[in-house]
Write a protein that holds these residues in place. Structure first.
Motif, PDB file in Angstrom:
ATOM      1  N   GLN A 156     -83.944  66.473  11.468  1.00 12.60           N
ATOM      2  CA  GLN A 156     -85.047  67.113  12.188  1.00 12.60           C
ATOM      3  C   GLN A 156     -86.078  66.081  12.635  1.00 12.60           C
ATOM      4  OE1 GLN A 156     -86.584  70.189   9.652  1.00 12.60           O
ATOM      5  NE2 GLN A 156     -84.681  71.382   9.681  1.00 12.60           N
ATOM      6  N   LEU A 157     -86.370  65.116  11.759  1.00 15.58           N
ATOM      7  CA  LEU A 157     -87.320  64.066  12.114  1.00 15.58           C
ATOM      8  C   LEU A 157     -86.776  63.215  13.255  1.00 15.58           C
ATOM      9  CD1 LEU A 157     -89.943  62.512  11.591  1.00 15.58           C
ATOM     10  CD2 LEU A 157     -88.721  61.183   9.856  1.00 15.58           C
ATOM     11  N   THR A 158     -85.495  62.915  13.201  1.00 20.24           N
ATOM     12  CA  THR A 158     -84.858  62.135  14.271  1.00 20.24           C
ATOM     13  C   THR A 158     -84.986  62.837  15.611  1.00 20.24           C
ATOM     14  OG1 THR A 158     -83.268  61.204  12.689  1.00 20.24           O
ATOM     15  CG2 THR A 158     -82.695  61.060  15.014  1.00 20.24           C
ATOM     16  N   GLU A 159     -84.779  64.151  15.610  1.00 20.52           N
ATOM     17  CA  GLU A 159     -84.892  64.922  16.845  1.00 20.52           C
ATOM     18  C   GLU A 159     -86.336  64.962  17.333  1.00 20.52           C
ATOM     19  OE1 GLU A 159     -83.711  66.876  20.116  1.00 20.52           O
ATOM     20  OE2 GLU A 159     -82.391  65.996  18.572  1.00 20.52           O
ATOM     21  N   SER A 160     -87.271  65.094  16.409  1.00 15.82           N
ATOM     22  CA  SER A 160     -88.687  65.118  16.778  1.00 15.82           C
ATOM     23  C   SER A 160     -89.114  63.792  17.405  1.00 15.82           C
ATOM     24  CB  SER A 160     -89.544  65.408  15.536  1.00 15.82           C
ATOM     25  OG  SER A 160     -90.920  65.310  15.840  1.00 15.82           O
ATOM     26  N   ILE A 161     -88.665  62.695  16.812  1.00 22.10           N
ATOM     27  CA  ILE A 161     -89.010  61.372  17.349  1.00 22.10           C
ATOM     28  C   ILE A 161     -88.353  61.154  18.710  1.00 22.10           C
ATOM     29  CG2 ILE A 161     -88.602  58.886  16.996  1.00 22.10           C
ATOM     30  CD1 ILE A 161     -89.208  59.325  14.043  1.00 22.10           C
ATOM     31  N   LYS A 162     -87.164  61.714  18.863  1.00 21.68           N
ATOM     32  CA  LYS A 162     -86.477  61.596  20.154  1.00 21.68           C
ATOM     33  C   LYS A 162     -87.293  62.270  21.265  1.00 21.68           C
ATOM     34  CE  LYS A 162     -81.992  62.564  22.305  1.00 21.68           C
ATOM     35  NZ  LYS A 162     -80.631  63.146  22.085  1.00 21.68           N
ATOM     36  N   GLN A 163     -87.935  63.387  20.918  1.00 13.83           N
ATOM     37  CA  GLN A 163     -88.696  64.136  21.925  1.00 13.83           C
ATOM     38  C   GLN A 163     -90.129  63.625  22.083  1.00 13.83           C
ATOM     39  OE1 GLN A 163     -88.554  68.361  21.257  1.00 13.83           O
ATOM     40  NE2 GLN A 163     -86.353  68.377  20.846  1.00 13.83           N
ATOM     41  N   HIS A 164     -90.773  63.287  20.965  1.00 12.54           N
ATOM     42  CA  HIS A 164     -92.200  62.983  21.015  1.00 12.54           C
ATOM     43  C   HIS A 164     -92.542  61.535  20.660  1.00 12.54           C
ATOM     44  CE1 HIS A 164     -92.607  67.324  21.278  1.00 12.54           C
ATOM     45  NE2 HIS A 164     -91.952  67.460  20.126  1.00 12.54           N
ATOM     46  N   GLY A 165     -91.560  60.784  20.183  1.00 13.97           N
ATOM     47  CA  GLY A 165     -91.844  59.426  19.744  1.00 13.97           C
ATOM     48  C   GLY A 165     -92.410  59.408  18.338  1.00 13.97           C
ATOM     49  N   ILE A 166     -92.721  58.202  17.819  1.00 13.67           N
ATOM     50  CA  ILE A 166     -93.283  58.060  16.474  1.00 13.67           C
ATOM     51  C   ILE A 166     -94.795  58.211  16.578  1.00 13.67           C
ATOM     52  CG2 ILE A 166     -93.595  56.499  14.514  1.00 13.67           C
ATOM     53  CD1 ILE A 166     -90.898  55.283  15.131  1.00 13.67           C
ATOM     54  N   LEU A 167     -95.321  59.299  15.998  1.00 17.55           N
ATOM     55  CA  LEU A 167     -96.740  59.602  16.112  1.00 17.55           C
ATOM     56  C   LEU A 167     -97.583  58.851  15.088  1.00 17.55           C
ATOM     57  CD1 LEU A 167     -96.451  63.475  16.646  1.00 17.55           C
ATOM     58  CD2 LEU A 167     -96.518  61.657  18.367  1.00 17.55           C
ATOM     59  N   GLN A 168     -97.004  58.548  13.936  1.00 11.05           N
ATOM     60  CA  GLN A 168     -97.733  57.821  12.895  1.00 11.05           C
ATOM     61  C   GLN A 168     -97.081  56.465  12.685  1.00 11.05           C
ATOM     62  OE1 GLN A 168     -97.872  59.829   9.136  1.00 11.05           O
ATOM     63  NE2 GLN A 168     -99.042  58.214   8.120  1.00 11.05           N
ATOM     64  N   PRO A 169     -97.822  55.367  12.824  1.00  9.92           N
ATOM     65  CA  PRO A 169     -97.208  54.041  12.693  1.00  9.92           C
ATOM     66  C   PRO A 169     -96.709  53.758  11.285  1.00  9.92           C
ATOM     67  CG  PRO A 169     -99.597  53.867  12.822  1.00  9.92           C
ATOM     68  CD  PRO A 169     -99.258  55.294  13.126  1.00  9.92           C
ATOM     69  N   LEU A 170     -95.717  52.897  11.198  1.00 12.02           N
ATOM     70  CA  LEU A 170     -95.214  52.445   9.906  1.00 12.02           C
ATOM     71  C   LEU A 170     -96.193  51.430   9.327  1.00 12.02           C
ATOM     72  CD1 LEU A 170     -92.636  53.334  11.635  1.00 12.02           C
ATOM     73  CD2 LEU A 170     -91.343  51.832  10.114  1.00 12.02           C
ATOM     74  N   ALA A 196     -85.116  57.145  11.111  1.00 14.59           N
ATOM     75  CA  ALA A 196     -84.992  57.993  12.292  1.00 14.59           C
ATOM     76  C   ALA A 196     -85.038  57.152  13.568  1.00 14.59           C
ATOM     77  CB  ALA A 196     -86.108  59.028  12.300  1.00 14.59           C
ATOM     78  N   ALA A 197     -85.848  56.101  13.560  1.00 10.04           N
ATOM     79  CA  ALA A 197     -85.916  55.199  14.715  1.00 10.04           C
ATOM     80  C   ALA A 197     -84.589  54.490  14.929  1.00 10.04           C
ATOM     81  CB  ALA A 197     -87.036  54.178  14.517  1.00 10.04           C
ATOM     82  N   GLN A 198     -83.938  54.119  13.833  1.00  9.39           N
ATOM     83  CA  GLN A 198     -82.610  53.501  13.928  1.00  9.39           C
ATOM     84  C   GLN A 198     -81.606  54.481  14.527  1.00  9.39           C
ATOM     85  OE1 GLN A 198     -81.970  52.133   9.825  1.00  9.39           O
ATOM     86  NE2 GLN A 198     -81.998  50.021  10.583  1.00  9.39           N
ATOM     87  N   GLU A 199     -81.667  55.730  14.074  1.00 11.08           N
ATOM     88  CA  GLU A 199     -80.752  56.742  14.596  1.00 11.08           C
ATOM     89  C   GLU A 199     -80.945  56.941  16.100  1.00 11.08           C
ATOM     90  OE1 GLU A 199     -78.289  58.679  13.254  1.00 11.08           O
ATOM     91  OE2 GLU A 199     -78.422  57.393  11.479  1.00 11.08           O
ATOM     92  N   ASN A 200     -82.186  56.833  16.540  1.00  9.80           N
ATOM     93  CA  ASN A 200     -82.485  56.986  17.966  1.00  9.80           C
ATOM     94  C   ASN A 200     -82.308  55.690  18.755  1.00  9.80           C
ATOM     95  OD1 ASN A 200     -83.327  59.797  18.442  1.00  9.80           O
ATOM     96  ND2 ASN A 200     -84.970  59.356  16.999  1.00  9.80           N
ATOM     97  N   PRO A 252     -94.234  51.592  16.471  1.00 10.12           N
ATOM     98  CA  PRO A 252     -95.629  51.251  16.164  1.00 10.12           C
ATOM     99  C   PRO A 252     -95.792  50.928  14.676  1.00 10.12           C
ATOM    100  CG  PRO A 252     -95.393  53.625  16.388  1.00 10.12           C
ATOM    101  CD  PRO A 252     -94.063  53.030  16.748  1.00 10.12           C
ATOM    102  N   VAL A 253     -96.546  49.877  14.377  1.00 11.53           N
ATOM    103  CA  VAL A 253     -96.743  49.469  12.989  1.00 11.53           C
ATOM    104  C   VAL A 253     -98.197  49.065  12.766  1.00 11.53           C
ATOM    105  CG1 VAL A 253     -94.361  48.635  12.768  1.00 11.53           C
ATOM    106  CG2 VAL A 253     -96.190  47.030  13.389  1.00 11.53           C
TER     107      VAL A 253
END
Length: 354
Positions: free
Chosen positions: A54-68, A89-93, A99-100
């Motif tokens: 689910q997180l992977t799909e969310s990042i695919k649609q909206h990107g990473i909202l909170q930096p690592l 999730a970023a790796q999966e995408n 963002p860090v």
């Protein structure tokens, strides 16, 4: 008063840490994903595949909202301190950059921050939460993880001894009725404990309230649990430490989130590994309730005890009978000896038929 949950707690928590976990001193920046590595030691070992999907799909649609949150390590790389799920999730995408926020943290500080970040997550399973709290206490107290459970037991014993030696009612801070478990006891810092009690780690330089020395270990333990806001340390000692004594197959199911703790404790009563594993798989697959699990375990116990109750274990009965027969004086009685001869003849006939 509103009940405190993990979701309502900020990452900073009330635990004193040697860094700021909320107000970032440096602005987020983009970093190539191939420059980021995972730590060798990670407090969290299990990631729910469905939640990660689910997180992977969310990042695919909206990107990473909170930096690592990362820190510099050898070889020009940066190590993940907080945000491993986002990293995976970023790796999966197949993202090229993420963002860090970069922080200069030593190994101890990085591990503590990762622990706190994980412990304040809503979806952490009870086994890893328990193990994480033990690791955090280990770091705060400067002791090995193995030393923490007996230390908590000793602190409990000292508190009971102090309570028994005083006629005063132990004060406790105000809690919501739905916050407190039956074994939750919170001692006010101004309570007086009998100074004749053995205090772990006590010396002349200890802080005091009035004339009573304060146990430094107890103070640290209370501060850690107050900062996390998850439960009291007594509740942890009574209800969570026994969890780690469960069989490994049960612990695995708890880590994966496929079984509740109350069900796990019930299934752990089945002593034989193969029977327990089979029962565990059925309980998960068929989503048995706790009452169903208890009923089926009771039925299994009753069925297992039936052969012994009705003396139907023929091999054991035969062995016991022949042992008694050898020691018996029955051989000196001519009538009984004839009966034995008939029985032997019948047994020989039975074996010949086979």
């Amino acid at each position: 008063m509103r009940r405190t949950t993990k979701a309502s707690l900020p990452l900073k928590s009330k635990i004193e840490v040697p860094w700021d976990t909320t107000g970032v001193s440096s602005a987020p920046q983009s970093m190539p994903l191939d420059q980021i590595v995972l730590p060798a030691t990670q407090p969290r070992r299990y990631f729910d595949p469905e939640a990660l999907k689910q997180l992977t799909e969310s990042i695919k649609q909206h990107g990473i909202l909170q930096p690592l949150l990362v820190r510099p390590v050898d070889g020009g790389k940066h190590e993940v301190v907080a945000g491993e799920r986002r990293y995976r999730a970023a790796q999966e995408n197949e993202l090229k950059e993420v963002p860090v926020v970069i922080r200069e943290l030593d190994d101890n500080a990085a591990f503590q921050l990762a622990l706190i970040e994980n412990l304040l997550r809503e979806d952490l399973n009870p086994v890893e939460e328990t193990e994480g709290i033990l690791q955090l206490l280990s770091l705060k107290l400067g002791r090995s993880v193995e030393e923490i459970p007996p230390l908590l037991r000793r602190l409990q014993h000292e508190r009971k001894e102090a309570a028994n030696s005083s006629n005063n009612v132990i004060g406790k801070t105000e809690l919501d009725s739905d916050d407190a478990e039956p074994d939750d006891i919170v001692i006010d810092e101004n309570d007086n404990l009998d100074s004749s009690n053995n205090v772990i780690g006590k010396d002349e330089s200890d802080e005091t309230h009035g004339s009573t020395p304060v146990n430094p270990d107890l103070k640290i333990v209370e501060e850690v649990f107050l900062g996390l806001g998850l439960m009291t340390w007594e509740s942890f000692a009574n209800n969570r430490l026994p969890l780690l004594n469960l069989p490994e197959d049960i612990l695995d199911a708890l880590r994966e989130g496929t079984l509740e703790y109350t069900k796990a404790r019930a299934i752990a009563q089945i002593p034989k590994l193969n029977e327990r594993v089979e029962f565990l798989e059925q309980a998960i697959a068929l989503n048995w309730s706790l009452s169903e699990i208890r009923q089926r375990i009771s039925e299994k116990k009753a069925a297992a005890s039936t052969p012994n109750t009705e003396s139907n274990n023929y091999k054991e009965r035969f062995t016991a009978a022949t042992t008694k027969l050898r020691k018996s004086r029955i051989w000196s009685d001519p009538k009984k000896r004839k009966q034995i001869e008939k029985l032997l003849a019948q047994l020989e006939t039975l074996t010949n038929v086979e």
